[in-house]
Motif scaffolding. Structure first.
Motif, PDB file in Angstrom:
ATOM      1  N   PHE A   7       0.748  -1.224   0.014  1.00 17.07           N
ATOM      2  CA  PHE A   7      -0.053  -0.034   0.138  1.00 17.07           C
ATOM      3  C   PHE A   7       1.020   1.258  -0.001  1.00 17.07           C
ATOM      4  CE2 PHE A   7       0.643  -0.587   4.675  1.00 17.07           C
ATOM      5  CZ  PHE A   7       0.934   0.444   5.083  1.00 17.07           C
ATOM      6  N   GLU A   8       2.147   1.163   0.120  1.00 11.04           N
ATOM      7  CA  GLU A   8       2.947   2.213   0.011  1.00 11.04           C
ATOM      8  C   GLU A   8       3.565   2.413  -1.345  1.00 11.04           C
ATOM      9  OE1 GLU A   8       4.980   2.404   4.645  1.00 11.04           O
ATOM     10  OE2 GLU A   8       5.704   0.981   3.191  1.00 11.04           O
ATOM     11  N   LYS A   9       3.350   1.871  -2.314  1.00 15.00           N
ATOM     12  CA  LYS A   9       3.720   2.019  -3.439  1.00 15.00           C
ATOM     13  C   LYS A   9       3.875   3.444  -4.119  1.00 15.00           C
ATOM     14  CE  LYS A   9       3.294  -2.946  -5.122  1.00 15.00           C
ATOM     15  NZ  LYS A   9       2.488  -3.655  -6.065  1.00 15.00           N
ATOM     16  N   PRO A  10       2.599   4.117  -4.079  1.00 13.95           N
ATOM     17  CA  PRO A  10       2.859   5.472  -4.335  1.00 13.95           C
ATOM     18  C   PRO A  10       3.860   6.270  -3.729  1.00 13.95           C
ATOM     19  CG  PRO A  10       0.538   4.711  -4.141  1.00 13.95           C
ATOM     20  CD  PRO A  10       1.482   3.591  -3.609  1.00 13.95           C
ATOM     21  N   LEU A  11       4.158   5.992  -2.596  1.00 15.46           N
ATOM     22  CA  LEU A  11       4.958   6.820  -1.631  1.00 15.46           C
ATOM     23  C   LEU A  11       6.548   6.310  -2.039  1.00 15.46           C
ATOM     24  CD1 LEU A  11       5.749   8.298   0.972  1.00 15.46           C
ATOM     25  CD2 LEU A  11       5.650   6.185   2.480  1.00 15.46           C
ATOM     26  N   LEU A  47       1.840  12.418   1.821  1.00 10.75           N
ATOM     27  CA  LEU A  47       1.119  11.072   1.796  1.00 10.75           C
ATOM     28  C   LEU A  47       1.542  10.012   2.722  1.00 10.75           C
ATOM     29  CD1 LEU A  47      -0.264   9.116  -0.459  1.00 10.75           C
ATOM     30  CD2 LEU A  47       2.100   8.714  -1.613  1.00 10.75           C
ATOM     31  N   LEU A  48       2.530  10.286   3.395  1.00 10.11           N
ATOM     32  CA  LEU A  48       2.880   9.434   4.402  1.00 10.11           C
ATOM     33  C   LEU A  48       1.887   9.626   5.679  1.00 10.11           C
ATOM     34  CD1 LEU A  48       4.873   7.121   5.568  1.00 10.11           C
ATOM     35  CD2 LEU A  48       6.132   9.210   6.690  1.00 10.11           C
ATOM     36  N   ASP A  49       1.589  10.890   5.901  1.00 10.25           N
ATOM     37  CA  ASP A  49       0.798  11.178   7.028  1.00 10.25           C
ATOM     38  C   ASP A  49      -0.526  10.603   6.559  1.00 10.25           C
ATOM     39  OD1 ASP A  49       2.782  12.464   8.311  1.00 10.25           O
ATOM     40  OD2 ASP A  49       2.171  14.405   7.745  1.00 10.25           O
ATOM     41  N   ASP A  50      -1.168  10.948   5.440  1.00 13.32           N
ATOM     42  CA  ASP A  50      -2.511  10.368   4.999  1.00 13.32           C
ATOM     43  C   ASP A  50      -2.370   8.831   5.255  1.00 13.32           C
ATOM     44  OD1 ASP A  50      -5.102  10.881   3.892  1.00 13.32           O
ATOM     45  OD2 ASP A  50      -4.173   9.858   2.115  1.00 13.32           O
ATOM     46  N   LEU A  51      -1.610   8.153   4.691  1.00 14.16           N
ATOM     47  CA  LEU A  51      -1.528   6.775   4.801  1.00 14.16           C
ATOM     48  C   LEU A  51      -1.608   6.086   6.213  1.00 14.16           C
ATOM     49  CD1 LEU A  51       1.081   5.586   1.864  1.00 14.16           C
ATOM     50  CD2 LEU A  51      -1.383   5.120   2.019  1.00 14.16           C
ATOM     51  N   TYR A  52      -0.895   6.748   7.032  1.00 14.16           N
ATOM     52  CA  TYR A  52      -0.742   6.113   8.479  1.00 14.16           C
ATOM     53  C   TYR A  52      -1.886   6.871   9.445  1.00 14.16           C
ATOM     54  CZ  TYR A  52       3.215   3.175   7.415  1.00 14.16           C
ATOM     55  OH  TYR A  52       3.763   1.899   6.934  1.00 14.16           O
ATOM     56  N   GLU A 266       3.338   5.254  21.349  1.00 15.51           N
ATOM     57  CA  GLU A 266       3.398   5.845  19.727  1.00 15.51           C
ATOM     58  C   GLU A 266       4.811   5.364  18.959  1.00 15.51           C
ATOM     59  OE1 GLU A 266       3.210  10.336  17.880  1.00 15.51           O
ATOM     60  OE2 GLU A 266       3.129  10.012  20.232  1.00 15.51           O
ATOM     61  N   GLU A 267       4.607   5.163  17.644  1.00 18.39           N
ATOM     62  CA  GLU A 267       5.580   5.027  16.744  1.00 18.39           C
ATOM     63  C   GLU A 267       5.826   6.093  16.098  1.00 18.39           C
ATOM     64  OE1 GLU A 267       5.566   1.348  14.449  1.00 18.39           O
ATOM     65  OE2 GLU A 267       4.130   0.481  16.006  1.00 18.39           O
ATOM     66  N   PRO A 268       7.249   6.387  15.340  1.00 20.26           N
ATOM     67  CA  PRO A 268       7.325   7.269  14.253  1.00 20.26           C
ATOM     68  C   PRO A 268       6.275   7.258  13.168  1.00 20.26           C
ATOM     69  CG  PRO A 268       9.250   6.078  14.923  1.00 20.26           C
ATOM     70  CD  PRO A 268       8.256   5.264  15.664  1.00 20.26           C
ATOM     71  N   LYS A 269       5.984   8.070  12.465  1.00 19.61           N
ATOM     72  CA  LYS A 269       5.124   8.219  11.389  1.00 19.61           C
ATOM     73  C   LYS A 269       5.805   7.328  10.362  1.00 19.61           C
ATOM     74  CE  LYS A 269       2.104  10.458  11.338  1.00 19.61           C
ATOM     75  NZ  LYS A 269       0.617  10.178  11.720  1.00 19.61           N
ATOM     76  N   GLY A 270       5.031   6.254   9.741  1.00 20.03           N
ATOM     77  CA  GLY A 270       5.520   5.469   8.811  1.00 20.03           C
ATOM     78  C   GLY A 270       5.968   4.182   9.435  1.00 20.03           C
ATOM     79  N   GLY A 271       5.776   4.022  10.782  1.00 26.10           N
ATOM     80  CA  GLY A 271       6.099   2.869  11.461  1.00 26.10           C
ATOM     81  C   GLY A 271       7.502   2.771  12.207  1.00 26.10           C
ATOM     82  N   ALA A 272       7.756   1.939  13.037  1.00 25.03           N
ATOM     83  CA  ALA A 272       8.966   1.857  13.904  1.00 25.03           C
ATOM     84  C   ALA A 272       9.899   1.699  13.178  1.00 25.03           C
ATOM     85  CB  ALA A 272       8.816   0.413  14.980  1.00 25.03           C
TER      86      ALA A 272
END
Length: 320
Positions: A7-11, A47-52, A266-272
């Motif tokens: 799901f991160e392909k556009p990113l 986009l990362l913010d929107d996805l996560y 809490e994790e960093p935006k985009g995952g650990a």
């Protein structure tokens, strides 16, 4: 190179273009691509913010399984001093899917136990992808007993798709070993803290996470069965894992409402995996806070409160 989830392909495309521009600028010193690269960076961040900010339960499962996510060994290396590994169950063998031993956490002696998945092909095979066999749970029981004898807090790091279901494991009493480990968690009169750092799969996770305080990383998951396994049983179709993930209520946010977990880290935006050092630091702070909450409690109080905690699970969510 960051490994991107489907799901991160556009990113991946945007961040890839930004990196291509910078690489081109390094080769052609007269080119000024700073403005274009900055614009792409801003677009990628949005986009990362929107996805996560809107991850579905299934996508959280994918993030929890990300191969670059910090694993048990990473946390032990970073947060614990003087780690002395203890091996074997004194009965059959040493299970490399479970690592544990004596250590110091912020200069305090503790016992740390966790599932280790490995970080490359060789280590993943050696660690059996974090799927413990009976001897792994019996090793954990031995270490918990040792901790109880010397009054050491126990810290467990949970990251397993589930206990190993192979024939040999079943022959050596897999279910009995898991049950005994869970029972030992309920018996020891020392503080017991558990952190789900990735996957918390089935009884293989419960055997380590029947604790006074259970914390989960923001994008970790904890469930009685994997979404794929659930879909295979209910619908005879593993491809319905997205629907299963929704129904299982396996996210940290759902489990906090139900009282299964006490704290979400809490994790960093985009995952650990996007900022491993920050994630490990946050887990360390959470462990320290949970230990402080349990300081001064008598052994009998710890045991009775722990038992009551698990008897009450679910009532909070049902009442709501």
């Amino acid at each position: 190179m960051t490994q991107y989830l489907d799901f991160e392909k556009p990113l991946a495309e945007i961040e890839g273009k930004a990196e291509e521009l910078r690489a081109l600028a390094r080769g052609e010193t007269e080119m000024d691509v700073a403005a274009e690269a900055a614009a792409l960076d801003a677009k990628a961040k949005a986009l990362l913010d929107d996805l996560y900010n809107s991850l579905t339960p299934w996508r959280k499962c994918q993030v929890a399984r990300h191969p670059e996510r910090p694993h048990c060994k990473d946390y032990i290396d970073a947060l614990f001093d003087e780690f002395t590994p203890l091996a074997g169950d004194r009965n059959f063998a040493d299970d490399h899917a479970v690592m544990g031993g004596l250590a110091r956490f912020q200069d305090r002696p503790v016992m740390v136990i966790g599932h280790e998945k490995g970080n490359d092909t060789k280590s993943r095979i050696e660690r059996n992808f974090g799927m413990a066999r009976p001897e792994g749970y019996r090793k954990a029981i031995r270490l918990m007993e040792l901790a109880g004898k010397f009054g050491l807090p126990v810290i467990t790091l949970v990251d397993t798709p589930g206990a190993y279901p192979g024939k040999g494991a079943e022959e050596r009493g897999q279910s009995e070993a898991i049950a005994r480990s869970t029972e030992k968690c309920l018996q020891i009169g020392v503080p017991l803290i558990s952190v789900v750092i990735g996957e918390g799969g089935s009884g293989g996770a419960v055997a380590f996470a029947t604790a006074d305080r259970v914390a989960m990383l923001e994008h970790s998951v904890y469930s009685v069965i994997s979404p794929e396994g659930c879909a295979s049983i209910l619908w005879k179709d593993a491809e319905k894992m997205r629907e299963a993930a929704e129904a299982l209520r396996l996210t940290a946010q759902d489990l906090k409402k139900l009282g299964v977990t006490d704290r979400i880290i809490e994790e960093p935006k985009g995952g650990a995996h996007r900022d491993r050092a920050a994630t490990i630091k946050s887990v360390g702070k959470a462990i320290a806070a949970m230990l402080k909450e349990l300081d001064g409690k008598e052994p009998a109080t710890l045991v009775s409160d722990r038992r009551r905690k698990f008897l009450d699970i679910g009532s909070k969510g049902l009442a709501a």
